[in-house]
Design an enzyme around this catalytic site. Structure first.
Site, short mmCIF file in Angstrom:
data_model
loop_
_atom_site.label_atom_id
_atom_site.label_comp_id
_atom_site.label_asym_id
_atom_site.label_seq_id
_atom_site.Cartn_x
_atom_site.Cartn_y
_atom_site.Cartn_z
N ASP A 1 0.94 -1.33 -0.17
CA ASP A 1 -0.12 -0.10 -0.06
C ASP A 1 1.07 1.11 0.03
OD1 ASP A 1 -1.55 2.13 0.55
OD2 ASP A 1 -2.44 1.39 2.38
N VAL A 2 0.84 1.83 -1.13
CA VAL A 2 1.92 3.22 -1.28
C VAL A 2 1.61 4.17 -0.56
CG1 VAL A 2 2.45 2.68 -3.76
CG2 VAL A 2 0.50 4.38 -3.21
N ASN B 1 3.25 4.89 -10.34
CA ASN B 1 2.19 4.56 -11.03
C ASN B 1 0.78 4.42 -10.18
OD1 ASN B 1 0.23 3.83 -13.60
ND2 ASN B 1 0.00 2.34 -12.01
N TYR C 1 -8.04 15.89 -6.79
CA TYR C 1 -7.07 15.09 -7.52
C TYR C 1 -5.98 16.21 -8.17
CZ TYR C 1 -5.84 11.73 -11.29
OH TYR C 1 -5.19 10.98 -11.98
N LYS D 1 -1.91 16.05 -8.05
CA LYS D 1 -1.04 15.66 -9.29
C LYS D 1 -0.22 16.93 -9.73
CE LYS D 1 -2.36 11.51 -10.42
NZ LYS D 1 -1.34 10.35 -10.71
N THR E 1 -8.70 2.48 -19.23
CA THR E 1 -8.30 1.78 -18.28
C THR E 1 -9.41 1.59 -17.22
OG1 THR E 1 -7.55 3.30 -16.41
CG2 THR E 1 -5.88 2.75 -17.98
P1 NAP Z 1 -6.55 1.92 -12.28
O1 NAP Z 1 -6.95 1.28 -13.48
O2 NAP Z 1 -7.25 2.01 -11.07
O3 NAP Z 1 -5.26 1.02 -11.81
C1 NAP Z 1 -4.48 1.39 -10.48
C2 NAP Z 1 -4.08 0.28 -9.88
O4 NAP Z 1 -3.23 0.72 -8.48
C3 NAP Z 1 -5.13 -0.64 -9.13
O5 NAP Z 1 -4.49 -2.00 -9.30
C4 NAP Z 1 -5.04 -0.24 -7.83
O6 NAP Z 1 -5.66 -1.41 -7.19
C5 NAP Z 1 -3.52 0.13 -7.47
N1 NAP Z 1 -3.70 0.67 -6.31
C6 NAP Z 1 -4.66 1.67 -5.86
N2 NAP Z 1 -4.28 2.17 -4.81
C7 NAP Z 1 -3.16 1.72 -4.32
C8 NAP Z 1 -2.24 1.68 -3.24
N3 NAP Z 1 -2.56 2.54 -2.32
N4 NAP Z 1 -1.05 0.97 -3.27
C9 NAP Z 1 -0.86 0.40 -4.23
N5 NAP Z 1 -1.63 -0.06 -5.41
C10 NAP Z 1 -2.66 0.90 -5.34
O7 NAP Z 1 -5.77 3.27 -12.61
P2 NAP Z 1 -5.26 3.61 -14.13
O8 NAP Z 1 -6.43 4.46 -14.85
O9 NAP Z 1 -4.34 2.62 -14.43
O10 NAP Z 1 -4.34 4.87 -13.42
C11 NAP Z 1 -2.84 4.72 -13.23
C12 NAP Z 1 -2.28 5.83 -12.98
O11 NAP Z 1 -2.28 6.76 -13.94
C13 NAP Z 1 -2.88 6.81 -11.61
O12 NAP Z 1 -1.86 7.45 -11.01
C14 NAP Z 1 -3.74 7.88 -12.39
O13 NAP Z 1 -3.91 8.67 -11.65
C15 NAP Z 1 -2.84 7.95 -13.57
N6 NAP Z 1 -3.60 8.71 -14.68
C16 NAP Z 1 -4.54 7.68 -15.35
C17 NAP Z 1 -5.30 8.39 -16.39
C18 NAP Z 1 -6.45 7.65 -16.94
O14 NAP Z 1 -7.40 8.23 -17.74
N7 NAP Z 1 -6.54 6.17 -16.73
C19 NAP Z 1 -5.02 9.73 -16.79
C20 NAP Z 1 -3.92 10.29 -16.34
C21 NAP Z 1 -3.42 9.97 -15.15
P3 NAP Z 1 -6.98 -1.59 -6.74
O15 NAP Z 1 -7.96 -1.71 -7.98
O16 NAP Z 1 -7.40 -2.69 -5.96
O17 NAP Z 1 -7.59 -0.31 -5.76
#
Ligand code: NAP
Length: 257
Positions: A64-65, A91, A156, A160, A191
């Site tokens: 858990d980060v 990430n 958020y 960021k 995602t």
């Molecule tokens: P996602 O599909 O929700 O995947 C994130 C992963 O991180 C999930 O497996 C989640 O596990 C895990 N996680 C959550 N809280 C955590 C914690 N405290 N410690 C360790 N692992 C944890 O997210 P994503 O869309 O791939 O996004 C990844 C990153 O990109 C994030 O930082 C997000 O802010 C950034 N981002 C995403 C987008 C987008 O459009 N998707 C755009 C800009 C930036 P659980 O599911 O079990 O919680």
């Protein structure tokens, strides 16, 4: 191309989405990846797939980060089993969106602790080993929200924005000691996080409307982010220091229409 052969890479939140794509790309380039993930089911599955697909020593370590002790234990286990980390990708992140005056203290704390504290805890935990060896690459997954604001997404973007500040601050602190620290700012990526948001939106056209607002007419793919993460993690990027590479299909260069 195996630019990351035998490098040890920690990717947080690598159980799904962008993190999983980065872990897969790194493993395909020869890295031994630690899937540092909060969900054992997702983390185990990703690590097992990577081992089977690439023959690398991918490993799930629950983390858990937002919890500094959990992060320190994950890095200690990485060093004990795979060796000192060469690469860290921060990430793991969560989207906490709301109206500023409706947000609770718990919402604020949850957002800051995962999206900002978590990245710092991970940097702090890997830096001593990287500095001791005089080499390391840190890649922070920021967002368009790191430099632009959409109303009702509070707090958020604050976290960021802070992540970009962390990137630049650490980049300069350690530029002369073999460490690169950079950020990637994705736009709308397809995602599970966004798929969940679309599913919960009462408007069945929500996804189509978002796609229509993108200059390229579609959402980005996690592997498109992963390709840039692999570059930043590799020796080809040693002169890229404190940069923020935007991957958003052009959405933030557009003025209002
Ligand atoms: P996602 O599909 O929700 O995947 C994130 C992963 O991180 C999930 O497996 C989640 O596990 C895990 N996680 C959550 N809280 C955590 C914690 N405290 N410690 C360790 N692992 C944890 O997210 P994503 O869309 O791939 O996004 C990844 C990153 O990109 C994030 O930082 C997000 O802010 C950034 N981002 C995403 C987008 C987008 O459009 N998707 C755009 C800009 C930036 P659980 O599911 O079990 O919680």
């Amino acid at each position: 191309m195996e630019r990351l052969r035998d490098r040890v890479a920690i990717v947080t939140g690598a159980g799904q989405g962008i993190g999983e794509a980065i872990a897969r790309r790194f493993a395909s380039e020869g890295a031994h990846v630690v899937v540092a993930e909060i969900s054992p089911a997702l983390g185990e599955a990703t690590a097992a797939t990577l081992r089977a697909e690439t023959g690398t020593r991918a490993q799930f370590i629950r983390c858990d980060v937002a919890d500094a002790r959990s992060v320190e234990a994950m890095v200690a286990e990485t060093i004990a089993t795979l060796g000192a980390p060469d690469i860290l990708v921060n990430n793991a992140g969560i989207a906490v969106f709301g109206d500023p005056l409706d947000i609770t203290d718990a919402d604020w704390a949850r957002c800051m602790s995962v999206d900002l504290d978590g990245a710092w805890f991970c940097c702090r935990a890997v830096l001593p080993a990287m500095l001791a060896r005089g080499r390391g690459s840190i890649v922070n997954i920021a967002s368009n929200h790191s430099f632009q604001i959409i109303r009702n997404t509070f707090p958020y973007p604050i976290a960021k924005h802070g992540l970009l500040g962390l990137t630049r601050s650490l980049a300069l602190e350690y530029a002369d000691r073999g460490i690169t620290v950079n950020a990637i700012s994705p736009g709308y990526i397809d995602t599970p996080l966004n798929q969940r948001m679309f599913a919960e939106n009462p408007d069945p056209e929500a996804r189509r409307k978002v796609e229509a607002k993108q200059p390229v007419g579609r959402l980005g793919r996690p592997d498109e982010v992963a390709a840039v993460a692999a570059l930043l993690a590799s020796d080809e990027a040693r002169f890229i220091v404190g940069a923020n590479i935007v991957i958003d299909g052009g959405v933030t260069i557009r003025m209002y229409e």
